[in-house]
Design an enzyme around this catalytic site. Structure first.
Site, PDB file in Angstrom:
ATOM      1  N   HIS A 122      44.018   3.723  20.483  1.00 37.62           N
ATOM      2  CA  HIS A 122      44.729   4.805  21.642  1.00 37.62           C
ATOM      3  C   HIS A 122      45.584   4.529  20.989  1.00 37.62           C
ATOM      4  CE1 HIS A 122      46.307   7.653  24.142  1.00 37.62           C
ATOM      5  NE2 HIS A 122      45.013   7.976  24.219  1.00 37.62           N
ATOM      6  N   ASP A 199      39.886  -2.245  26.317  1.00 35.52           N
ATOM      7  CA  ASP A 199      40.849  -0.468  26.549  1.00 35.52           C
ATOM      8  C   ASP A 199      38.709   0.013  27.069  1.00 35.52           C
ATOM      9  OD1 ASP A 199      40.917   1.732  26.643  1.00 35.52           O
ATOM     10  OD2 ASP A 199      42.431   1.901  24.938  1.00 35.52           O
ATOM     11  N   GLN A 202      36.909   4.602  27.420  1.00 27.82           N
ATOM     12  CA  GLN A 202      36.020   5.500  27.317  1.00 27.82           C
ATOM     13  C   GLN A 202      34.690   4.606  27.672  1.00 27.82           C
ATOM     14  OE1 GLN A 202      36.325   8.553  26.005  1.00 27.82           O
ATOM     15  NE2 GLN A 202      38.240   9.006  26.501  1.00 27.82           N
ATOM     16  N   LYS A 225      38.388   9.803  33.985  1.00 29.56           N
ATOM     17  CA  LYS A 225      37.205  10.216  32.767  1.00 29.56           C
ATOM     18  C   LYS A 225      36.238   9.136  33.457  1.00 29.56           C
ATOM     19  CE  LYS A 225      41.340   8.809  29.210  1.00 29.56           C
ATOM     20  NZ  LYS A 225      41.262  10.027  28.267  1.00 29.56           N
ATOM     21  N   CYS A 363      46.008  11.344  20.072  1.00 25.56           N
ATOM     22  CA  CYS A 363      46.805  10.014  20.326  1.00 25.56           C
ATOM     23  C   CYS A 363      46.301   8.614  19.788  1.00 25.56           C
ATOM     24  CB  CYS A 363      46.837   9.748  21.875  1.00 25.56           C
ATOM     25  SG  CYS A 363      47.450  10.758  23.225  1.00 25.56           S
TER      26      CYS A 363
END
Length: 405
Positions: A122, A199, A202, A225, A363
């Site tokens: 991303h 990261d 998600q 999220k 993104c």
């Protein structure tokens, strides 16, 4: 098995109608919807004990402080962090990554060093590293991917050397759903004493995350999220790194002693939480974590995988369908282009049918460039979605294709 009817009743927005049709929400990778317990906790905070934290002796301040710190404890438990002090509240994954990119690189990055990321990232896990490398004279190296959307692991291993000061990689691709082999990435990086930042934006709503098992050095996540509110996120960092890193911002609450001659700083976590924090949303994040924990992430993961398999099979029956991201190990995301119809056209017409999907480059412009496409239509599933909704999406895609035939 999950009680989907009960779960859906917990989310007020699922009763909404769009253009006169029941909302079908398949944009969960962008943000998830909020259960009543999260919404009610925000109302309760602002209605009954709204106050600033850490620096008040009155009752409201004490209550708010306790609730805020209990939220930190809940996050630490949820990801199995070794200690609560290693949990830093941020505005979200983006700020958490930027904090590491500024503070870690300020202390440890120098001219000629290297940082490794992947093609899947991303923009929030690309741009901060570009900025850090430009500032410090370092070089950004990119792990390539194959046509299925999986990183080329042997190439990654060959990139590791004494110049690499950090590997920063996504747990799950927001655009393709690929679940990266982060355990192996961490293992090989650590064999050369290279720290790893994950990261996890998600991942945390869909699969269990055990920080101590992973042994990553940093892990970033976003509340919105994982069924919590916007504006709240988390940076987990190993104490040895956080203690060595300079503050990201200066202000109140992150200080030990201030004089005009010199300021000394608090220890972690306050060292990285300057100013008034997002108190209400941290408390609401605690409620979201409790909600997920009560349902069970193992059950959530199994159900969402079932949805993914069902949707993939149904999509492949559509003539002219091209799915991007066919990794062997992936999360409940399907990115596609159908019959060469532009994603914006597909998304706009699906919206008229009450179906919310995400369209564009997500993104991840370098990733779209890798596949030589302008973007995709992305359907991302959550545990409140159903196979019947997927059937409606398939029918909608077929209607759009017929319109353009």
């Amino acid at each position: 098995m999950l009680d989907i009817t009960k779960i859906r009743s917990d989310f007020p927005i699922l009763q909404t109608k769009i253009h006169g049709k029941p909302l079908i929400y398949f944009d969960n990778a962008a943000t998830t919807q909020k259960p009543k317990v999260v919404i009610e906790s925000l109302v309760e905070y602002y209605s009954t004990y709204n106050s600033n934290i850490h620096r008040g002796v009155h009752t409201l301040s004490q209550k708010a402080t306790e609730a805020y710190e209990q939220a930190r404890k809940a996050v630490a438990t949820f990801i199995n962090a070794p200690e609560e002090a290693e949990v830093i509240f941020t505005r979200g994954t983006t700020e958490a990554i930027n904090l590491v990119a500024f503070s870690y690189c300020e202390r440890f990055l120098k001219t000629g060093d290297e940082i490794i990321i992947s093609t899947l990232e991303h923009h929030s896990n690309i741009v901060p590293w570009q900025m850090a490398c430009e500032k410090h004279g370092a070089n950004l190296k990119i792990i390539p991917i194959n046509d299925e959307g999986e990183i080329e692991f042997e190439v990654f291993k060959s990139m590791l050397n004494e110049k690499v000061k950090l590997v920063a990689i996504g747990h799950v691709s927001n655009a393709l759903g690929t679940i990266n082999p982060i355990e192996e990435i961490i293992k090989h990086s650590h064999s050369l004493n290279i720290p790893v930042m994950i990261d996890g934006a998600q991942a945390t709503a869909h699969i269990g995350v055990d920080i101590q098992k992973l042994d990553c050095d940093f892990y970033c996540l976003s509340g919105h999220k994982m069924y919590g509110p916007t504006g709240i996120g988390v940076l987990y960092g190993k104490r040895k790194w956080l203690d060595a890193m300079p503050p990201y911002q200066g202000g109140g609450d992150m200080i030990d002693k201030v004089s005009f001659e010199k300021t000394t700083y608090s220890g972690i976590p306050l060292k990285f939480e300057a100013g008034t924090q997002n108190i209400a949303d941290a408390i609401a994040l605690h409620k979201a974590i409790d909600y997920l924990t009560e349902i069970g992430l193992d059950k959530i993961e199994a159900y969402e995988h079932e949805l993914l398999q069902y949707a993939t099979a149904k999509f492949m029956e559509i003539e002219g369908m091209k799915i991007y991201g066919t990794a062997k190990n992936k999360s409940a995301i399907v990115s596609f282009i159908a019959n060469n119809i532009h994603p914006y056209d597909m998304g706009t017409i699906l919206d008229k049918l009450g179906i919310a999907v995400r369209t564009g480059h997500h993104c991840t412009q370098p990733l779209m460039d890798r596949f030589k496409i302008p973007g995709t239509v992305r359907a991302s599933f959550a545990f409140y979605n159903t196979k019947e909704e997927i059937d409606d999406l398939v029918d909608g895609i077929k209607k759009v294709i017929a319109m353009f035939s």
